[in-house]
Motif scaffolding. Structure first.
Motif, PDB file in Angstrom:
ATOM      1  N   LEU A  20       0.368 -11.380  35.311  1.00 59.34           N
ATOM      2  CA  LEU A  20       0.343 -10.336  33.787  1.00 59.34           C
ATOM      3  C   LEU A  20       0.623 -10.610  32.582  1.00 59.34           C
ATOM      4  CD1 LEU A  20       0.955  -7.184  32.954  1.00 59.34           C
ATOM      5  CD2 LEU A  20       3.435  -8.046  33.422  1.00 59.34           C
ATOM      6  N   ILE A  21      -0.441 -10.646  31.780  1.00 59.47           N
ATOM      7  CA  ILE A  21      -0.938 -10.937  30.199  1.00 59.47           C
ATOM      8  C   ILE A  21      -0.290  -9.504  29.929  1.00 59.47           C
ATOM      9  CG2 ILE A  21      -2.116 -12.015  28.528  1.00 59.47           C
ATOM     10  CD1 ILE A  21      -3.618 -13.281  31.274  1.00 59.47           C
ATOM     11  N   LYS A  22       0.713  -9.808  28.629  1.00 59.94           N
ATOM     12  CA  LYS A  22       1.005  -8.385  28.114  1.00 59.94           C
ATOM     13  C   LYS A  22       0.125  -9.186  26.367  1.00 59.94           C
ATOM     14  CE  LYS A  22       5.437  -7.118  29.960  1.00 59.94           C
ATOM     15  NZ  LYS A  22       6.695  -7.480  30.211  1.00 59.94           N
ATOM     16  N   THR A  23      -0.591  -8.150  26.267  1.00 60.40           N
ATOM     17  CA  THR A  23      -0.835  -8.122  24.335  1.00 60.40           C
ATOM     18  C   THR A  23      -0.370  -6.720  24.084  1.00 60.40           C
ATOM     19  OG1 THR A  23      -2.389  -7.362  24.644  1.00 60.40           O
ATOM     20  CG2 THR A  23      -2.644  -9.481  25.294  1.00 60.40           C
ATOM     21  N   GLU A  24      -0.760  -6.908  22.782  1.00 62.13           N
ATOM     22  CA  GLU A  24       0.172  -5.767  21.483  1.00 62.13           C
ATOM     23  C   GLU A  24      -0.490  -4.516  22.093  1.00 62.13           C
ATOM     24  OE1 GLU A  24       1.578  -5.553  18.648  1.00 62.13           O
ATOM     25  OE2 GLU A  24       2.642  -7.665  19.377  1.00 62.13           O
ATOM     26  N   TYR A  26      -3.226  -4.602  25.252  1.00 62.10           N
ATOM     27  CA  TYR A  26      -3.466  -4.775  26.767  1.00 62.10           C
ATOM     28  C   TYR A  26      -2.043  -4.665  26.972  1.00 62.10           C
ATOM     29  CZ  TYR A  26      -8.828  -3.792  24.784  1.00 62.10           C
ATOM     30  OH  TYR A  26      -9.719  -3.520  24.644  1.00 62.10           O
ATOM     31  N   LEU A  27      -2.414  -4.494  28.903  1.00 61.92           N
ATOM     32  CA  LEU A  27      -1.783  -5.258  29.464  1.00 61.92           C
ATOM     33  C   LEU A  27      -2.982  -5.368  30.650  1.00 61.92           C
ATOM     34  CD1 LEU A  27       1.271  -2.289  30.568  1.00 61.92           C
ATOM     35  CD2 LEU A  27       1.472  -4.541  30.033  1.00 61.92           C
ATOM     36  N   VAL A  28      -2.626  -7.020  30.971  1.00 63.73           N
ATOM     37  CA  VAL A  28      -3.914  -7.306  31.635  1.00 63.73           C
ATOM     38  C   VAL A  28      -3.604  -8.051  32.699  1.00 63.73           C
ATOM     39  CG1 VAL A  28      -5.799  -9.195  32.343  1.00 63.73           C
ATOM     40  CG2 VAL A  28      -5.098  -7.899  29.576  1.00 63.73           C
ATOM     41  N   PHE A  29      -3.917  -7.617  34.353  1.00 68.17           N
ATOM     42  CA  PHE A  29      -3.244  -7.175  35.677  1.00 68.17           C
ATOM     43  C   PHE A  29      -4.302  -9.075  36.329  1.00 68.17           C
ATOM     44  CE2 PHE A  29      -1.900  -3.491  34.804  1.00 68.17           C
ATOM     45  CZ  PHE A  29       0.096  -4.359  35.378  1.00 68.17           C
ATOM     46  N   VAL A  30      -3.565 -10.270  36.424  1.00 70.11           N
ATOM     47  CA  VAL A  30      -5.086 -11.348  36.477  1.00 70.11           C
ATOM     48  C   VAL A  30      -4.637 -10.774  38.389  1.00 70.11           C
ATOM     49  CG1 VAL A  30      -5.148 -13.663  36.864  1.00 70.11           C
ATOM     50  CG2 VAL A  30      -4.455 -12.534  35.409  1.00 70.11           C
ATOM     51  N   ALA A  31      -5.986 -11.224  39.088  1.00 70.92           N
ATOM     52  CA  ALA A  31      -5.073 -10.518  40.397  1.00 70.92           C
ATOM     53  C   ALA A  31      -7.131 -11.756  41.020  1.00 70.92           C
ATOM     54  CB  ALA A  31      -6.154  -8.729  41.024  1.00 70.92           C
ATOM     55  N   ASP A  65       1.277   3.232  26.804  1.00 73.94           N
ATOM     56  CA  ASP A  65       0.516   3.399  25.379  1.00 73.94           C
ATOM     57  C   ASP A  65      -0.374   1.642  25.568  1.00 73.94           C
ATOM     58  OD1 ASP A  65       0.816   5.756  24.692  1.00 73.94           O
ATOM     59  OD2 ASP A  65       3.185   5.388  24.404  1.00 73.94           O
ATOM     60  N   LYS A  66      -0.761   1.120  26.442  1.00 75.92           N
ATOM     61  CA  LYS A  66      -1.659   0.224  26.277  1.00 75.92           C
ATOM     62  C   LYS A  66      -2.196   0.138  26.984  1.00 75.92           C
ATOM     63  CE  LYS A  66       1.759  -3.028  24.746  1.00 75.92           C
ATOM     64  NZ  LYS A  66       2.801  -4.501  25.110  1.00 75.92           N
ATOM     65  N   LYS A  67      -3.436  -0.376  27.013  1.00 76.57           N
ATOM     66  CA  LYS A  67      -4.894  -0.114  27.316  1.00 76.57           C
ATOM     67  C   LYS A  67      -4.587  -0.564  28.806  1.00 76.57           C
ATOM     68  CE  LYS A  67      -7.653   0.657  24.251  1.00 76.57           C
ATOM     69  NZ  LYS A  67      -8.662   0.237  23.205  1.00 76.57           N
ATOM     70  N   THR A  68      -5.317  -0.741  29.919  1.00 75.57           N
ATOM     71  CA  THR A  68      -4.939  -1.399  31.375  1.00 75.57           C
ATOM     72  C   THR A  68      -6.050  -2.156  31.846  1.00 75.57           C
ATOM     73  OG1 THR A  68      -2.626   0.125  31.705  1.00 75.57           O
ATOM     74  CG2 THR A  68      -3.745  -1.872  33.672  1.00 75.57           C
ATOM     75  N   VAL A  69      -5.832  -3.274  32.023  1.00 75.01           N
ATOM     76  CA  VAL A  69      -7.527  -3.839  32.639  1.00 75.01           C
ATOM     77  C   VAL A  69      -7.163  -5.236  34.210  1.00 75.01           C
ATOM     78  CG1 VAL A  69      -8.921  -5.931  31.945  1.00 75.01           C
ATOM     79  CG2 VAL A  69      -8.320  -4.187  30.308  1.00 75.01           C
TER      80      VAL A  69
END
Length: 69
Positions: A20-24, A26-31, A65-69
């Motif tokens: 899981l990578i968190k930025t201001e 985005y929430l980026v889930f690596v799978a 309130d964060k974009k999820t990718v």
């Protein structure tokens, strides 16, 4: 990380979350795939050799309130 919960929520049953990578913004889930082999797109049998795997970015609905990718 709750690997099955995340991929279940995103409706990606063939994947397992690895990071899981968190930025201001985005929430980026690596799978990655649960299985280590793929089927031939022509005959459907187990492929002996994988030429490449392409990274795909799939955007889902926002979470906290964060974009999820």
């Amino acid at each position: 990380m709750h690997n099955n919960l995340i991929t279940d929520l995103m409706d990606l049953p063939d994947l397992v979350a690895t990071d899981l990578i968190k930025t201001e913004e985005y929430l980026v889930f690596v799978a990655d795939y649960k299985i280590d082999h793929v089927k031939c797109p022509v005959c459907g049998k187990k492929a002996e050799k994988i030429h490449d795997r392409k990274t795909q970015m799939i955007q889902d609905t926002s979470l906290r309130d964060k974009k999820t990718v």
